[in-house]
Design a protein around this motif. Sequence first.
Motif, PDB file in Angstrom:
ATOM      1  N   THR A   1      10.461  -6.752  -5.447  1.00 37.98           N
ATOM      2  CA  THR A   1      12.152  -5.647  -5.695  1.00 37.98           C
ATOM      3  C   THR A   1      11.816  -4.895  -4.526  1.00 37.98           C
ATOM      4  OG1 THR A   1       9.955  -4.638  -6.272  1.00 37.98           O
ATOM      5  CG2 THR A   1      10.871  -5.912  -8.561  1.00 37.98           C
ATOM      6  N   LEU A   2      12.611  -4.144  -4.821  1.00 44.10           N
ATOM      7  CA  LEU A   2      13.084  -2.815  -3.688  1.00 44.10           C
ATOM      8  C   LEU A   2      11.147  -2.054  -2.952  1.00 44.10           C
ATOM      9  CD1 LEU A   2      14.379  -1.228  -1.446  1.00 44.10           C
ATOM     10  CD2 LEU A   2      14.651   0.439  -2.914  1.00 44.10           C
ATOM     11  N   GLU A   3      10.133  -1.857  -4.377  1.00 42.23           N
ATOM     12  CA  GLU A   3       9.101  -0.981  -4.302  1.00 42.23           C
ATOM     13  C   GLU A   3       8.238  -1.918  -3.466  1.00 42.23           C
ATOM     14  OE1 GLU A   3       5.621   0.549  -6.703  1.00 42.23           O
ATOM     15  OE2 GLU A   3       8.122   0.355  -7.633  1.00 42.23           O
ATOM     16  N   GLU A   4       8.297  -3.471  -3.739  1.00 41.11           N
ATOM     17  CA  GLU A   4       7.694  -4.325  -3.091  1.00 41.11           C
ATOM     18  C   GLU A   4       7.657  -5.354  -1.669  1.00 41.11           C
ATOM     19  OE1 GLU A   4       5.897  -7.585  -7.003  1.00 41.11           O
ATOM     20  OE2 GLU A   4       8.568  -7.648  -5.770  1.00 41.11           O
ATOM     21  N   GLN A   5       9.661  -4.941  -1.823  1.00 41.02           N
ATOM     22  CA  GLN A   5       9.629  -5.033  -0.129  1.00 41.02           C
ATOM     23  C   GLN A   5       9.118  -4.171   0.371  1.00 41.02           C
ATOM     24  OE1 GLN A   5      13.540  -5.078  -0.368  1.00 41.02           O
ATOM     25  NE2 GLN A   5      14.319  -5.926   2.065  1.00 41.02           N
ATOM     26  N   THR A   6       8.731  -2.968   0.754  1.00 41.78           N
ATOM     27  CA  THR A   6       8.693  -1.721   0.852  1.00 41.78           C
ATOM     28  C   THR A   6       7.217  -2.409   1.191  1.00 41.78           C
ATOM     29  OG1 THR A   6      10.377  -0.189  -0.246  1.00 41.78           O
ATOM     30  CG2 THR A   6       8.292   0.954   1.118  1.00 41.78           C
ATOM     31  N   GLU A   7       6.411  -2.549   0.223  1.00 38.54           N
ATOM     32  CA  GLU A   7       4.968  -2.822   0.959  1.00 38.54           C
ATOM     33  C   GLU A   7       4.157  -3.869   1.443  1.00 38.54           C
ATOM     34  OE1 GLU A   7       1.263  -1.537  -0.746  1.00 38.54           O
ATOM     35  OE2 GLU A   7       3.670   0.591  -0.495  1.00 38.54           O
ATOM     36  N   GLU A   8       5.412  -4.711   1.499  1.00 37.18           N
ATOM     37  CA  GLU A   8       5.291  -5.923   2.381  1.00 37.18           C
ATOM     38  C   GLU A   8       5.762  -5.721   3.989  1.00 37.18           C
ATOM     39  OE1 GLU A   8       4.722  -9.687   4.038  1.00 37.18           O
ATOM     40  OE2 GLU A   8       3.665  -8.478   2.799  1.00 37.18           O
ATOM     41  N   ILE A   9       6.442  -4.438   3.817  1.00 30.05           N
ATOM     42  CA  ILE A   9       7.120  -3.656   5.161  1.00 30.05           C
ATOM     43  C   ILE A   9       6.026  -3.453   6.182  1.00 30.05           C
ATOM     44  CG2 ILE A   9       9.012  -2.976   7.123  1.00 30.05           C
ATOM     45  CD1 ILE A   9      11.125  -3.847   4.831  1.00 30.05           C
ATOM     46  N   SER A  10       5.336  -2.486   5.040  1.00 31.47           N
ATOM     47  CA  SER A  10       4.492  -1.902   5.209  1.00 31.47           C
ATOM     48  C   SER A  10       3.714  -2.624   5.773  1.00 31.47           C
ATOM     49  CB  SER A  10       3.733  -0.561   3.892  1.00 31.47           C
ATOM     50  OG  SER A  10       5.427  -0.111   3.555  1.00 31.47           O
ATOM     51  N   ARG A  11       3.706  -3.875   5.263  1.00 34.73           N
ATOM     52  CA  ARG A  11       1.817  -4.760   6.322  1.00 34.73           C
ATOM     53  C   ARG A  11       2.121  -4.930   7.224  1.00 34.73           C
ATOM     54  NH1 ARG A  11       1.163  -9.320   6.787  1.00 34.73           N
ATOM     55  NH2 ARG A  11       3.305 -10.703   5.252  1.00 34.73           N
ATOM     56  N   MET A  12       3.597  -5.444   7.207  1.00 37.54           N
ATOM     57  CA  MET A  12       3.871  -5.591   9.212  1.00 37.54           C
ATOM     58  C   MET A  12       3.491  -5.064   9.794  1.00 37.54           C
ATOM     59  SD  MET A  12       7.885  -8.179   7.039  1.00 37.54           S
ATOM     60  CE  MET A  12       7.502  -8.805   8.511  1.00 37.54           C
ATOM     61  N   ILE A  13       4.246  -3.105   9.216  1.00 37.94           N
ATOM     62  CA  ILE A  13       3.614  -2.674  10.179  1.00 37.94           C
ATOM     63  C   ILE A  13       2.240  -2.509  11.063  1.00 37.94           C
ATOM     64  CG2 ILE A  13       4.611  -0.158  11.069  1.00 37.94           C
ATOM     65  CD1 ILE A  13       6.500  -0.193   9.587  1.00 37.94           C
ATOM     66  N   SER A  14       1.912  -1.878   9.967  1.00 36.78           N
ATOM     67  CA  SER A  14       0.188  -2.142  10.125  1.00 36.78           C
ATOM     68  C   SER A  14      -0.249  -3.485  10.752  1.00 36.78           C
ATOM     69  CB  SER A  14       0.153  -0.760   8.969  1.00 36.78           C
ATOM     70  OG  SER A  14      -0.369  -2.340   7.640  1.00 36.78           O
ATOM     71  N   GLY A  15      -0.458  -4.429   9.917  1.00 37.84           N
ATOM     72  CA  GLY A  15      -1.598  -5.232   9.748  1.00 37.84           C
ATOM     73  C   GLY A  15      -2.754  -5.321   9.524  1.00 37.84           C
ATOM     74  N   VAL A  16      -3.296  -4.119   9.019  1.00 43.73           N
ATOM     75  CA  VAL A  16      -4.479  -4.460   8.168  1.00 43.73           C
ATOM     76  C   VAL A  16      -4.379  -3.024   7.201  1.00 43.73           C
ATOM     77  CG1 VAL A  16      -6.630  -3.704   7.885  1.00 43.73           C
ATOM     78  CG2 VAL A  16      -5.706  -5.454  10.194  1.00 43.73           C
ATOM     79  N   GLU A  17      -4.647  -1.748   7.543  1.00 47.68           N
ATOM     80  CA  GLU A  17      -4.717  -0.836   6.363  1.00 47.68           C
ATOM     81  C   GLU A  17      -3.075  -0.514   6.289  1.00 47.68           C
ATOM     82  OE1 GLU A  17      -6.802   2.830   6.074  1.00 47.68           O
ATOM     83  OE2 GLU A  17      -7.224   1.767   7.237  1.00 47.68           O
ATOM     84  N   ILE A  18      -2.779  -0.047   4.900  1.00 52.39           N
ATOM     85  CA  ILE A  18      -1.122   0.047   4.486  1.00 52.39           C
ATOM     86  C   ILE A  18      -1.479   2.172   4.338  1.00 52.39           C
ATOM     87  CG2 ILE A  18       0.343  -0.145   3.315  1.00 52.39           C
ATOM     88  CD1 ILE A  18       0.138  -2.739   2.695  1.00 52.39           C
ATOM     89  N   THR A  19      -1.240   2.634   4.819  1.00 51.00           N
ATOM     90  CA  THR A  19      -1.037   4.022   5.031  1.00 51.00           C
ATOM     91  C   THR A  19      -0.071   4.476   4.364  1.00 51.00           C
ATOM     92  OG1 THR A  19      -0.606   5.064   6.759  1.00 51.00           O
ATOM     93  CG2 THR A  19      -2.600   4.299   6.653  1.00 51.00           C
ATOM     94  N   ASP A  20       0.121   6.144   3.922  1.00 55.44           N
ATOM     95  CA  ASP A  20       0.824   6.244   3.824  1.00 55.44           C
ATOM     96  C   ASP A  20       1.666   6.819   4.701  1.00 55.44           C
ATOM     97  OD1 ASP A  20       0.081   6.900   1.258  1.00 55.44           O
ATOM     98  OD2 ASP A  20      -0.231   9.011   1.245  1.00 55.44           O
ATOM     99  N   LEU A  21       1.781   6.828   5.922  1.00 58.24           N
ATOM    100  CA  LEU A  21       2.367   6.853   7.620  1.00 58.24           C
ATOM    101  C   LEU A  21       3.131   6.016   7.353  1.00 58.24           C
ATOM    102  CD1 LEU A  21       3.887   8.842   9.249  1.00 58.24           C
ATOM    103  CD2 LEU A  21       1.604   7.409  10.778  1.00 58.24           C
TER     104      LEU A  21
END
Length: 576
Positions: free
Chosen positions: A539-559
């Motif tokens: 979903t769009l919300e899950e896609q946002t979380e997955e892209i966040s993981r791809m950006i941060s690599g380990v810890e997902i933050t608000d940023l």
Amino acid sequence: MLMELSIRNFAIIDEVSVSFDQGLTVLTGETGAGKSIIIDAIGLLIGGRGSVDFVRHGSKRAEIEGLFSVESSVSSELSDLLAELGIRPEEEETVVLRREITTQGKSICRVNGKLITLAVLREVGQMLVDIHGQHEHQKLLQADKHLSFLDRYAESSIDKPKKEYERLYQQFLKKREQLLQITENEQQMAQRLDLIQYQYNEIEKAALQANEDEALEEEKKRLDNSEELYRTVHGTYESLYGDGKGLEWIMAAMNQIEEAAALDENLHTLKETVTNCYYLLEETSFSLRDYYENIEFDPDRLNIIESRLSELSQLKRKYGESVNDILEYASSLEEEIDTLTNREQRLAEWENELVSIAKDLVVEAEHLTKLRKDHAGKLKKAIQKQLKDLYMKDTVFEIDFKNPNTGVISDGQHLLKSFPFSRSGMDTISFMVATNKGEPLKPLAKVASGGEISRMILALKSILARHEGVTSIIFDEVDTGVSGRVAQAIAEKIHHVSIGSQVLCITHLPQVAAMADTHLFISKSENKGRTSTSVRPLTLEEQTEEISRMISGVEITDLTRQHATELLKQAERSKK
């Protein structure tokens, strides 16, 4: 377009069924989750090399099945191929491919339910899917593959000239082979002439007649069964002709129906039928009588036939399966004897013919060269534009042509030792690049980095996709070695290729994932001590979380979530 993919017992996949849509579908997930396994499965489905290692441990076979909808650009060519193979479509404009690999190493392939060979599956599959991964990177670095890239770009213009060249090329090879055989050393020629002269004389001495063996076998069969033939044919005659026999009863029926027809005209047709049957059977009975009266057992004739068949059998063991085959072989011997006997004259004639074909080949090859050079200029400009879009604006791209010396075409003997032709023409080309200002042009393999090769592949694909009929394009991590604004440019370029078609892309770049029309997440889990891979759309919300993981690599933050949200918004604006 690949509409549905089902995979069972393949590598670490227990059972997965995935639906695909048009546009850009991105596959992401942790390293080792099974992203490349999905692409490997598609590769096997379209004819890739299989292995028992693909079968999931504890299973007897791996099964892969794909449902494809066929676009009009390839439907005609594919329909012709399927019709040639006797394969009927499941439904209009759909094709189902299925492949199974057993633990014994057997590969079972089907198209629309019909069993086919792996070669046929590969031929059909290549018209449906185009996979680009590390192997394509390697092809781009191999200069001998560059001509195929150019020809794919110029296909509509050079297809007919290329086929004409290939026709002449086959004639050239055949004539050259004949000349090579006739120019062998004198001793070999003399030995060959003695051998074939002996064979020809042996066949000639036998005075064979066309279909003689079949006729003799039939006559032998009659002689061997003469007594049985007499008994059965004579019995047939006796059943028809004589007092109280078949014809007498039919005559009685004929007389009665004639009386009835005189009273009722509606019986006239039946009367004619009975009358005709009587006279036909009467004539047949006379023929049967003549046949059995002429039957005789002739032991002398039977011995002659058996002796002749034995002679023919010996010749068949040497020269052919039938008398007609032997006669055909004798005809070829006669032609070869004439060639070897008049060797010098025939050699001169064939050399002239070879030179004549070679000259025609040169004309066709030069025509191909001209067409290729015209399209090379267009391809160069198109690639320069694509590279500029991919932040390689200082890169200079050239297509270098090398043509062999054709001055030896008039010498037939030289053409036997070496010749300047290949199956594709006389052109040898290589892609030359200079990635920085002031640098000289060098072969692509010597100057390009991994990221630059990825961008070159994407630039070529962006151009060639418009010239190819395949319905699905798969990019397997072609974005390797890039980041930043280049990654964004690649993402936009991949999405551009997907417009009006279907692109599946495995990526580790958040910029590419954000451009997805459909985002599939690949994950693996453990159940009862076994690892399994699963695939699900986000979903769009899950896609946002997955892209966040791809950006941060380990810890997902608000940023990182804000960054992912901004990437998705930016991607949406870019699409529009």
